[in-house]
Design a protein around this motif. Sequence first.
Motif, PDB file in Angstrom:
ATOM      1  N   ASP A 178       0.825  -1.203   0.000  1.00 46.26           N
ATOM      2  CA  ASP A 178       0.000   0.000   0.000  1.00 46.26           C
ATOM      3  C   ASP A 178       0.863   1.258   0.000  1.00 46.26           C
ATOM      4  O   ASP A 178       0.599   2.209  -0.761  1.00 46.26           O
ATOM      5  N   ILE A 179       1.900   1.281   0.814  1.00 50.57           N
ATOM      6  CA  ILE A 179       2.770   2.458   0.891  1.00 50.57           C
ATOM      7  C   ILE A 179       3.499   2.675  -0.426  1.00 50.57           C
ATOM      8  O   ILE A 179       3.607   3.810  -0.919  1.00 50.57           O
ATOM      9  N   LYS A 180       4.004   1.614  -1.014  1.00 50.39           N
ATOM     10  CA  LYS A 180       4.716   1.749  -2.284  1.00 50.39           C
ATOM     11  C   LYS A 180       3.786   2.280  -3.376  1.00 50.39           C
ATOM     12  O   LYS A 180       4.169   3.156  -4.161  1.00 50.39           O
ATOM     13  N   GLU A 181       2.545   1.766  -3.423  1.00 54.50           N
ATOM     14  CA  GLU A 181       1.599   2.221  -4.446  1.00 54.50           C
ATOM     15  C   GLU A 181       1.243   3.688  -4.277  1.00 54.50           C
ATOM     16  O   GLU A 181       1.083   4.427  -5.248  1.00 54.50           O
ATOM     17  N   LYS A 182       1.118   4.137  -3.026  1.00 55.10           N
ATOM     18  CA  LYS A 182       0.701   5.515  -2.770  1.00 55.10           C
ATOM     19  C   LYS A 182       1.850   6.517  -2.864  1.00 55.10           C
ATOM     20  O   LYS A 182       1.658   7.642  -3.340  1.00 55.10           O
ATOM     21  N   TYR A 183       3.049   6.111  -2.418  1.00 54.82           N
ATOM     22  CA  TYR A 183       4.125   7.094  -2.238  1.00 54.82           C
ATOM     23  C   TYR A 183       5.386   6.811  -3.042  1.00 54.82           C
ATOM     24  O   TYR A 183       6.307   7.623  -3.027  1.00 54.82           O
ATOM     25  N   GLY A 184       5.458   5.677  -3.726  1.00 54.85           N
ATOM     26  CA  GLY A 184       6.587   5.435  -4.603  1.00 54.85           C
ATOM     27  C   GLY A 184       7.735   4.678  -3.968  1.00 54.85           C
ATOM     28  O   GLY A 184       7.666   4.200  -2.830  1.00 54.85           O
ATOM     29  N   SER A 185       8.825   4.607  -4.698  1.00 53.41           N
ATOM     30  CA  SER A 185       9.918   3.694  -4.387  1.00 53.41           C
ATOM     31  C   SER A 185      10.878   4.207  -3.310  1.00 53.41           C
ATOM     32  O   SER A 185      11.826   3.516  -2.952  1.00 53.41           O
ATOM     33  N   GLN A 186      10.661   5.427  -2.815  1.00 47.75           N
ATOM     34  CA  GLN A 186      11.534   5.970  -1.774  1.00 47.75           C
ATOM     35  C   GLN A 186      10.874   5.963  -0.392  1.00 47.75           C
ATOM     36  O   GLN A 186      11.470   6.438   0.578  1.00 47.75           O
ATOM     37  N   ALA A 187       9.697   5.400  -0.261  1.00 50.22           N
ATOM     38  CA  ALA A 187       8.865   5.661   0.909  1.00 50.22           C
ATOM     39  C   ALA A 187       9.248   4.867   2.160  1.00 50.22           C
ATOM     40  O   ALA A 187       8.834   5.223   3.260  1.00 50.22           O
ATOM     41  N   ILE A 188      10.028   3.781   2.017  1.00 50.14           N
ATOM     42  CA  ILE A 188      10.425   2.974   3.177  1.00 50.14           C
ATOM     43  C   ILE A 188      11.888   3.240   3.500  1.00 50.14           C
ATOM     44  O   ILE A 188      12.770   3.089   2.637  1.00 50.14           O
ATOM     45  N   LEU A 189      12.149   3.614   4.732  1.00 52.71           N
ATOM     46  CA  LEU A 189      13.509   3.893   5.186  1.00 52.71           C
ATOM     47  C   LEU A 189      14.111   2.643   5.817  1.00 52.71           C
ATOM     48  O   LEU A 189      13.540   2.062   6.742  1.00 52.71           O
ATOM     49  N   ASP A 190      15.253   2.232   5.290  1.00 48.44           N
ATOM     50  CA  ASP A 190      15.991   1.077   5.802  1.00 48.44           C
ATOM     51  C   ASP A 190      16.953   1.555   6.883  1.00 48.44           C
ATOM     52  O   ASP A 190      17.923   2.252   6.601  1.00 48.44           O
ATOM     53  N   GLN A 191      16.669   1.201   8.134  1.00 50.79           N
ATOM     54  CA  GLN A 191      17.582   1.529   9.231  1.00 50.79           C
ATOM     55  C   GLN A 191      18.087   0.233   9.868  1.00 50.79           C
ATOM     56  O   GLN A 191      17.807  -0.087  11.021  1.00 50.79           O
ATOM     57  N   SER A 192      18.840  -0.523   9.076  1.00 46.14           N
ATOM     58  CA  SER A 192      19.495  -1.725   9.586  1.00 46.14           C
ATOM     59  C   SER A 192      20.932  -1.368   9.938  1.00 46.14           C
ATOM     60  O   SER A 192      21.541  -0.487   9.338  1.00 46.14           O
ATOM     61  N   TYR A 193      21.441  -2.090  10.906  1.00 47.35           N
ATOM     62  CA  TYR A 193      22.822  -1.858  11.310  1.00 47.35           C
ATOM     63  C   TYR A 193      23.351  -3.120  11.958  1.00 47.35           C
ATOM     64  O   TYR A 193      22.643  -4.129  12.070  1.00 47.35           O
ATOM     65  N   ALA A 194      24.577  -3.091  12.425  1.00 49.83           N
ATOM     66  CA  ALA A 194      25.253  -4.316  12.870  1.00 49.83           C
ATOM     67  C   ALA A 194      25.043  -4.616  14.346  1.00 49.83           C
ATOM     68  O   ALA A 194      25.818  -5.330  14.946  1.00 49.83           O
TER      69      ALA A 194
END
Length: 863
Positions: A163-179
């Motif tokens: 749903d988020i991708k369809e509404k807001y596009g390919s930048q809408a999810i922030l990846d905050q992964s770390y070690a």
Amino acid sequence: MSDDNDFNKLIASSLNMGRRTFLKSSAAGAAALTAGGGLLKTDKAEAQTYEPYPTDNQMETVVTSCAHNCGSRHMLVAHKKNDVIVRLSSDDGRYQRDGCYGKDTDEEPQLRACLRGRAYRERIYCPERLLYPMLRVGKRGEGKFKRVSWDEALDFVAKKLIDIKEKYGSQAILDQSYAGSSYGVLHKSDQIDGLQGRFLGMFACRTSSWSVPSYQATTTSSKWTFGTIEDGNEDDTFAHSKLMIMWGWNPAYTFHGGNTVYYMRKAKQNGCKFVVIDPLYTDTAATYDAWWIPIKPNTDAAMLAGMAHYIFDNNLQDQAFIDKFVQGMDAGTMPDWATDSPNGKENFKDYILGKNDGQPKTPEWAEKICGVKAADIKKLADMYATTKPAALKACWGPGRTDYGEQYNRMAAALQAMTGNIGMLGGSAEGVGKAWHAEGAAYPYDQYSNIWFSSIKSDRWAYIVNNYPNVAREEAGLWPRQDNLDGVVPNIRGIFWQGSNWLNQLTNINAEMDAIQKLDLVVCLDQTITTSGLFADVLLPICTHFERHDVALPWYKGHYYIHRPKVIEPLGESKTDFQVFTELAYRVGNMTGMGDKFGEVYNTKATRDYWNNPDPVDEDYLRTWWEDRVMQHQHVEMPWVEFKKHGVYKMKLDRPHVGFQDQIEKGIPFQTPSGKIEILCDELARISDWKKTKYGYHIPSIPKWIEPFESLNHPTKTKKHPYHLITPHPRHRTHSIFNNSAILRETYDQEITINTSDAKKLGITTGDKVEVWNDRGRLVVPAYVTQRCMPGVVSIPEGAWIDLDKNGIDRAGNPNMLTADTPSPAGSFAYNTILVNLRKTDLQHRAGWDETSVSRSHVFGRDI
């Protein structure tokens, strides 16, 4: 009788017991003594209050390792009874091939875990352990969740993602992964080749982050100067140093190689002299009887410039080294193209001598900025320039400041001008990564590290809070070669994997405002952290004791440690790889791709991986070992034998020295010029700074730049007269282990204050202190000492926030006070903080019962 009463009062006081509690226990004790015939009764007890502790021969022993980014990653040995880990020990020499009990050599040192690793059992079985999928039922941050099934949780996440991708596009999810808590060659969380980045990139909805909180200033500097972040030596080379300058480095707390202390002790025995430049007189300074030079925070580049002036002024530089290996150090090493570059005309020597700006960077000039006497600057510069080999270890802490990269670049200039690079016992260290390990057991292919926007990590909250009125330079956007170049992301969701970033990034209050604006927050972790309290979905990830993997040395060291599945996963916890594989299948089926998404994401598995991951994990790891470790690094030990021993320690042909081949064999450096670039090609050729990831001008050579706040600001210090620094604690790895009662009882979360400052404020050790600035407030106990320079206070980073109704943090997390102001090269301003403080009656919550245990660790301090 009065003597007995006095004795009872003394004991009660020493135990911190209430009067009624003590009378009850003392009466029971007196009755027991009377019934037993007095203190001299020695009959053998026939009963115990708990089951006897299993002995080693009753338990199975399994070799594994630590898992976190603490500066090393060393061996743990799990002693288990059935499916329960009873205790943990560490390397004793017997586990590697040809090992035996007690084996410990320079070539194959024992990989001994520190107190954090040895306390890991408490983290596995801690009350905050996340054991089941949870969905939020209260407000974000309220901490109210309900237990749900994995099906319900994963369906919820998959549908929200689509749903988020369809509404807001390919930048809408922030990846905050770390070690932080999920790191190995297979189950891996990081920004480059991590499992989460692979999933979100293949899903084609990912904003990544290019700045690393711990050492981005250093990373940027090393890449500009040397062309790589693998600029370090292995720790055994320290034993050959005649002078060790530890600039902002306290290896008593942060190792940067687990055997660091062992080799530094050997250096001491060989006559090495030690110098510590730090606002605090650290345990390292005390241990090595170092010359302590206290310095105002954020002024390190100025002191280094003063040292450079003394070296040039007295013609102590290694000119032959400069002429052969360095670009931009002086007029004779300038490239031909620089005369036509608007940003590249100035060389480093001319800047230091003040030929262009009229201000020579003399030791006297530096003294006014950094507070170090000019005579001491000259003495240290002379020592460094005339001692070979000498190691200037420019550690990361002073770079976690506004314009922190200038400190690291200035240090690299001194390393180069003295010719201490590529030399056994010298040092080129900025980042300091040394021996190269083979990093990932799954393919690094066209699906790895796909992103559609990449921002500075500490700018995410600013972007969310101010969208769409955000300029690309404010976001720190990495350039792209498509129509998304310069497009500021409309961030609508966050995935936290193995990271407690809400707690650990700057300006927590701004983050808490931003998090309320999002549509989805997913947290994959092993414990319910403070970040997890703000999530919509909590997904339980098993610890590295509950899955199969291989550990890499995190920073230094040349070894691999096998990590078998020691125990079965607790509760309903799963591995990161299981979760993202199953999400890939679900998203694929919901979007019409069928099983293809899942099959491409996890190439060796079917969908049954969810129920039976062990054969697939074994296949990945065995293939990685045979095709990459054995082939690329010429390791002869077969996979089966490696699993049997649990550890493989590489025997190097010679001590690993950063850039030794460049200096001895003439191999070019990995820079555009093939030389050590004190004049940076990349920076000198930039014409439009707004179209770069930096956003703002950065000088082409190292320079002193005034930070946005410091003790040298006459106006700002009237309101906030103390400079706060936030070093790493000994008892945590950032925020990991914060919930370990054993470790919290050992070390307090406290503010270190100089004696003279405390006297003016009426503060003594143990008093509660309120610390504040315009960004936030916290309460923390005081530790008064002469081991901190006047005007500077220190609070260790990493405490889990605990807010009262007014938003004051009762746990003492300094990120309530840090600023998310952008620094062009990406450094985080964790140590650029002006504050005020006062004694208070506000509550501090230590997170453990301070009245129930010994406080003996407080006594003996210089209070």
